[in-house]
Design a protein around this motif. Structure first.
Motif, short mmCIF file in Angstrom:
data_model
loop_
_atom_site.label_atom_id
_atom_site.label_comp_id
_atom_site.label_asym_id
_atom_site.label_seq_id
_atom_site.Cartn_x
_atom_site.Cartn_y
_atom_site.Cartn_z
N LEU A 12 0.77 -1.62 -0.32
CA LEU A 12 -0.21 0.00 -0.06
C LEU A 12 0.99 1.29 0.21
N LEU A 13 0.79 1.89 -0.92
CA LEU A 13 1.67 2.72 -0.80
C LEU A 13 1.34 3.93 -0.54
N GLY A 14 -0.23 4.09 -0.12
CA GLY A 14 -0.50 5.09 0.97
C GLY A 14 -0.74 6.59 0.01
N LEU A 15 -1.37 7.94 1.50
CA LEU A 15 -1.49 8.95 0.82
C LEU A 15 -0.43 9.80 0.71
N THR A 16 0.37 9.42 0.77
CA THR A 16 2.15 10.60 0.19
C THR A 16 3.29 9.00 0.13
N GLU A 17 4.18 9.65 -0.43
CA GLU A 17 5.96 9.29 -0.46
C GLU A 17 6.12 9.81 0.66
N GLN A 18 5.58 11.22 0.43
CA GLN A 18 7.00 11.50 1.25
C GLN A 18 6.92 11.90 2.97
N PRO A 19 8.14 11.52 3.32
CA PRO A 19 8.48 11.40 5.17
C PRO A 19 7.74 12.09 5.89
N GLN A 20 8.39 13.46 5.13
CA GLN A 20 7.08 14.72 6.56
C GLN A 20 5.67 14.75 6.21
N GLN A 21 5.30 14.50 4.99
CA GLN A 21 3.97 14.19 4.99
C GLN A 21 2.79 13.64 5.55
N ARG A 22 3.72 12.49 5.32
CA ARG A 22 3.71 11.33 6.68
C ARG A 22 2.69 11.50 7.37
N GLN A 23 4.18 12.65 8.67
CA GLN A 23 4.10 12.00 9.67
C GLN A 23 2.49 12.64 10.10
N VAL A 24 2.32 14.21 9.18
CA VAL A 24 1.53 15.02 9.58
C VAL A 24 0.25 14.02 9.12
N LEU A 25 -0.22 13.67 8.28
CA LEU A 25 -1.21 12.33 8.16
C LEU A 25 -1.39 11.61 8.60
N PHE A 26 -0.21 10.66 9.23
CA PHE A 26 -0.73 9.76 10.65
C PHE A 26 -1.50 10.86 12.04
N ALA A 27 -0.58 11.92 11.82
CA ALA A 27 -1.22 12.46 13.26
C ALA A 27 -3.04 13.03 12.89
N LEU A 28 -3.32 13.52 11.54
CA LEU A 28 -4.37 13.56 11.23
C LEU A 28 -5.03 12.22 11.29
N SER A 29 -4.75 11.19 10.71
CA SER A 29 -5.30 10.14 10.67
C SER A 29 -5.51 10.17 11.48
N PHE A 30 -4.92 9.45 12.51
CA PHE A 30 -4.97 9.05 14.01
C PHE A 30 -5.87 9.91 14.96
N SER A 31 -6.70 11.24 14.49
CA SER A 31 -6.72 12.30 15.29
C SER A 31 -8.76 11.80 15.68
N LEU A 32 -8.71 12.14 13.12
CA LEU A 32 -10.42 11.52 12.83
C LEU A 32 -10.42 10.34 13.45
N TYR A 33 -9.42 8.90 12.94
CA TYR A 33 -10.12 8.10 13.82
C TYR A 33 -10.62 8.17 15.37
N LEU A 34 -10.25 8.48 16.10
CA LEU A 34 -10.37 8.70 17.74
C LEU A 34 -11.81 9.50 17.54
N ILE A 35 -11.59 10.73 17.35
CA ILE A 35 -12.54 11.13 17.67
C ILE A 35 -13.99 11.00 16.53
N GLY A 36 -13.88 10.73 14.87
CA GLY A 36 -14.51 9.82 14.87
C GLY A 36 -15.39 8.63 15.25
N SER A 37 -14.81 7.92 15.99
CA SER A 37 -15.05 6.49 16.37
C SER A 37 -15.81 6.68 18.39
N LEU A 38 -15.07 7.53 18.69
CA LEU A 38 -15.58 8.41 20.24
C LEU A 38 -17.12 8.77 20.39
N GLY A 39 -17.23 9.80 18.74
CA GLY A 39 -17.97 10.19 18.32
C GLY A 39 -19.34 9.56 18.37
N ASN A 40 -18.97 8.63 17.53
CA ASN A 40 -20.58 7.71 17.13
C ASN A 40 -20.62 6.77 18.10
#
Length: 306
Positions: A12-40
């Motif tokens: 899976l190549l993921g959302l981006t191949e840039q290491p710096q962008q991957r760090q940001v997208l990881f934090a964003l994805s984790f936040s969305l997952y946590l908020i979405g799961s908890l909210g629902n």
């Protein structure tokens, strides 16, 4: 082993191949997952714990919240684990399983949204007959039929996928998407592509037409309400649902049913992120912000927990 016919795992190549962008997208994805799961999850607990919310509308809303938890849990956790472990691989069987459950939860989501629109149509246009028509049996039927039918559709797609061979195992996505896998195949994918339209089209388009058919008489009924307060009350019960429908259907139709010539990798990826991550996270907030009864139930639930 022939590389063109046998694949034991995918990358899976993921959302981006840039290491710096991957760090940001990881934090964003984790936040969305946590908020979405908890909210629902809070939405489900609030509806179950408050007897005043034991009505068809909230029954469908609790099912939608359960679907959203399952939906985001199909794709995001694997992406997060891959990032933490420093690998992008997923086994062949796990990839097919992820594709299967993604089809099930996204397809059921579409149909449940149309059931909610039908529920609002009956509540506003036929208020005196509402409780008679929306019996417990009919509510259960409107939930069980989508689950069963979409599982059968997902099974067909999965069986057809097993007959394909692949030229490469590199998936330009962050999960095993049906269309992405079809594009990687060296086999004749004509049947697979036809079945995407034959089976997938009705699952998305028929509920969408039903939603439009439900909201047309609702709009006419609301327009006839004499008081501005009455119009706002009727609109507030439907506005949240319409917001979710526009977000979810707009992005899905853009990715799967728009002309191929209009597709770009960045556009499709952004639209996919919207309906796989952002929309399930926003759903509990959209519904609770416009609903006094649900907000009251949430406050009671949180006060009990504290």
């Amino acid at each position: 082993m022939d590389n063109h016919t046998q694949v034991s795992e995918f990358i899976l190549l993921g959302l981006t191949e840039q290491p710096q962008q991957r760090q940001v997208l990881f934090a964003l994805s984790f936040s969305l997952y946590l908020i979405g799961s908890l909210g629902n999850l809070l939405t489900i607990l609030a509806i179950v714990s408050d007897p005043h919310l034991h009505s068809p509308m909230y029954f469908f809303l609790s099912n939608l919240s359960l679907l959203d938890i399952c939906f985001i849990s199909t794709t995001i956790p694997k992406m997060l684990v891959n990032h933490l472990c420093g690998t992008n691989t997923i086994s062949y069987s796990a990839c097919l399983a992820q594709m299967y459950y993604f089809i099930v939860f996204s397809g059921t989501d579409c149909i449940i949204l149309s059931a909610m629109a039908y529920d609002r149509y009956l509540a506003i246009c036929y208020p005196l007959h509402y409780m008679t028509i929306m019996s417990i049996f009919r509510c259960a039927l409107l939930v069980m039929v989508p689950w069963i039918s979409v599982n059968l559709i997902a099974m067909v797609h999965t069986i057809l996928m097993t007959r394909l061979s692949f030229c490469t195992n590199r998936i330009p996505h962050f999960f095993c998407d049906l269309n992405a896998l079809i594009k990687l195949s060296c086999s004749d994918t004509h049947i697979n592509e036809i079945m995407v339209l034959v089976l997938g089209g009705p699952v998305v388009l028929i509920p969408f037409v039903c939603i439009i058919a439900s909201y047309t008489p609702i709009a006419m009924a609301v327009w006839k309400v004499p008081s501005a307060r009455g119009k706002w009350k009727a609109f507030s019960t439907c506005g949240s649902h319409l917001s979710v429908v526009c977000l979810f259907y707009g992005t899905i139709i853009g990715v799967y049913f728009s002309p191929t010539s209009t597709h770009t990798t960045q556009r499709d990826m952004a639209a996919t992120v919207m309906y796989t991550m952002v929309t399930p996270m926003l759903n509990p907030f959209i519904y609770s912000l416009r609903n006094r009864d649900l907000k009251s139930a949430l406050r009671k639930l949180l006060s009990q927990e504290i």
